[in-house]
Design a protein around this motif. Structure first.
Motif, short mmCIF file in Angstrom:
data_model
loop_
_atom_site.label_atom_id
_atom_site.label_comp_id
_atom_site.label_asym_id
_atom_site.label_seq_id
_atom_site.Cartn_x
_atom_site.Cartn_y
_atom_site.Cartn_z
N PHE A 1 0.84 -1.22 0.00
CA PHE A 1 0.00 0.00 0.00
C PHE A 1 0.87 1.26 0.00
CE2 PHE A 1 -1.69 3.31 2.88
CZ PHE A 1 -2.76 3.74 2.11
N SER B 1 -5.70 12.20 3.48
CA SER B 1 -6.77 11.24 3.73
C SER B 1 -7.43 10.80 2.41
CB SER B 1 -7.77 11.88 4.70
OG SER B 1 -9.05 11.47 4.44
N ARG C 1 -5.10 8.51 0.58
CA ARG C 1 -5.09 7.14 1.14
C ARG C 1 -6.25 6.34 0.56
NH1 ARG C 1 -3.82 9.72 6.00
NH2 ARG C 1 -5.98 9.61 6.72
N TYR D 1 -4.45 7.32 9.42
CA TYR D 1 -4.47 5.86 9.27
C TYR D 1 -5.70 5.43 8.51
CZ TYR D 1 -8.07 5.35 12.91
OH TYR D 1 -9.24 5.42 13.61
N LEU D 2 -5.56 4.27 7.90
CA LEU D 2 -6.67 3.68 7.17
C LEU D 2 -6.80 2.23 7.60
CD1 LEU D 2 -7.57 4.21 3.49
CD2 LEU D 2 -7.28 1.88 4.25
N ASN E 1 -10.92 5.75 7.83
CA ASN E 1 -9.85 6.52 7.19
C ASN E 1 -9.81 7.88 7.87
OD1 ASN E 1 -7.92 7.49 5.41
ND2 ASN E 1 -9.43 8.03 3.84
N GLU E 2 -8.93 8.02 8.83
CA GLU E 2 -8.95 9.22 9.68
C GLU E 2 -7.60 9.94 9.71
OE1 GLU E 2 -11.69 10.26 11.26
OE2 GLU E 2 -12.88 8.50 10.71
N ASP E 3 -7.68 11.26 9.83
CA ASP E 3 -6.48 12.05 10.13
C ASP E 3 -6.43 12.24 11.63
OD1 ASP E 3 -5.49 12.44 7.55
OD2 ASP E 3 -7.03 13.96 7.16
#
Lengths: 191, 187
Positions: free
Chosen positions: A45, A127, A130, B155-156, B168-170
């Motif tokens: 990823f 975000s 991602r 993170y995701l 999926n957050e900052d």
């Protein structure tokens, strides 16, 4: 593997974006270990890009993606493919995205006529990136795994069939669009 | 492996999982020792461009950690050194910035804090988005944590079985992540 001469640019022109058809594939190569562990199904990823170089399936087979600009065959690299549809329909993953979040352009190199570039057309957050990167990872097709060498003949032949099939449709679409354009011009002149 | 049997190992699911990693690592070290002793666990002075590693031994010596936690943390610290060592070449090849010293610094701190909770990343690598990426796997869930060079953290979480994005957050700080991952592990 020998470098295929038909991958050379040889005075051929750039092709407009509209001819990158939705079912066409964009092939990308990934280095073994640092980008794609051989035991993994797909590249890591952390190595999936939102700006990327590709080989276009109309002018390249997946295996030709292993050739770099210096015509070297990188036998250990893995190859994956994204559908043009996956790249363009970003609004499908998140309504916040527009379908023109990315620009996909045909940008031939001297030794790679099929070369395309993917750019980010807009500034997006980490975000959002991602989300796009994980979607790309999950939607890609695996053509060759890293260290898959020599590749199976069956796979190579299938790559050729795919390329010629995509080229046949591409040529038909170009002919049809040119025909329509000429027809419109003739009507305008007659008027 | 024999040495492991002597340790007072508390068997919870995380330790049990990470034991596999530990054993695998010990075998790997054995192999590497035969081939070339310098390729693994690089010495601090070999990490030319990295300046904060003097803290890392005190990191392992912490009294808050059990022996098994210390051993696992050492493995992960070595993996992170490997990332530090290879990141210059990797950044050159990919035409991106390598993770900054600050990012590695935060990475080490995170490893220590998570070790206290028996949580260890499965994989660490430089991120193409310019930073460091740590993967944690819990059954079908994979958490990708990214520490970016610009100071942001995010993170995701993905369910790898059905390829669905769960979160999926900052985040504002590493602490927030530690709290969140602990919740996920305990759920």
């Amino acid at each position: 593997m020998k470098f295929p001469k038909c991958l050379e640019k040889r005075n051929r022109k750039n092709i407009q974006e509209k001819f990158l058809l939705f079912f066409n594939y964009m092939f990308a190569r990934h280095k073994p270990y640092s980008q794609w562990l051989p035991e993994d199904e797909y590249p890591d990823f952390s190595q999936i890009r939102t700006n990327q170089s590709f080989n276009w399936s109309v002018f390249s087979t997946p295996i030709w993606t292993r050739f770099n600009n210096q015509r070297q065959y990188l036998k250990d690299h893995g190859v994956i493919g994204y559908k043009v549809k996956t790249i363009r329909n970003t609004s499908k993953y998140d309504p916040q995205f527009d379908d023109d979040t990315f620009l996909l352009k045909h940008k031939p190199d001297e030794n790679n006529y099929s070369h395309c570039e993917l750019y980010l057309n807009k500034k997006i957050t980490h975000s959002q990136k991602r989300k796009i990167r994980i979607t790309f990872k999950n939607e890609c097709i695996k053509s060759y795994k890293p260290l898959e060498n020599p590749p199976k003949k069956r796979k190579i032949i299938f790559g050729y069939i795919l390329m010629y099939f995509h080229r046949l449709i591409f040529n038909t679409v170009v002919l049809f669009k040119n025909f329509r354009l000429n027809k419109t011009r003739t009507i305008k002149i007659n008027d | 492996m024999i040495a492991l049997a002597d340790l007072d190992i508390q068997y919870d699911k995380r330790i049990e999982f990470n034991q596999g990693v530990l054993i695998e690592h010990l075998i790997k070290i054995d192999k590497v020792k035969v081939d070339s002793p310098s390729t693994y666990s690089p010495k601090l002075n070999e990490l030319n461009s990295y300046t904060i590693d003097t803290n890392s031994d005190t990191l392992i010596d912490s009294q808050d950690l059990t022996d098994i936690q210390k051993q696992l943390l050492e493995i992960k610290r070595d993996s992170l050194y490997e990332v530090v060592r290879s990141s210059i070449k990797w950044a050159d090849e990919n035409s991106v910035q390598k993770p900054t010293d600050d990012v590695f610094d935060r990475g080490f701190t995170l490893l220590k804090s998570l070790a206290e909770k028996n949580i260890f990343p499965d994989r660490m690598s430089p991120s193409i988005e310019e930073g460091l990426c740590l993967n944690f796997r819990i059954n079908d869930l994979v958490i990708y944590l990214e520490l970016y060079n610009d100071g942001e953290i995010g993170y995701l979480t993905e369910n790898v079985k059905n390829k669905k994005i769960i979160e999926n957050e900052d985040l504002n700080s590493i602490l927030e992540f530690i709290e969140r991952i602990e919740e996920i592990f305990n759920s």
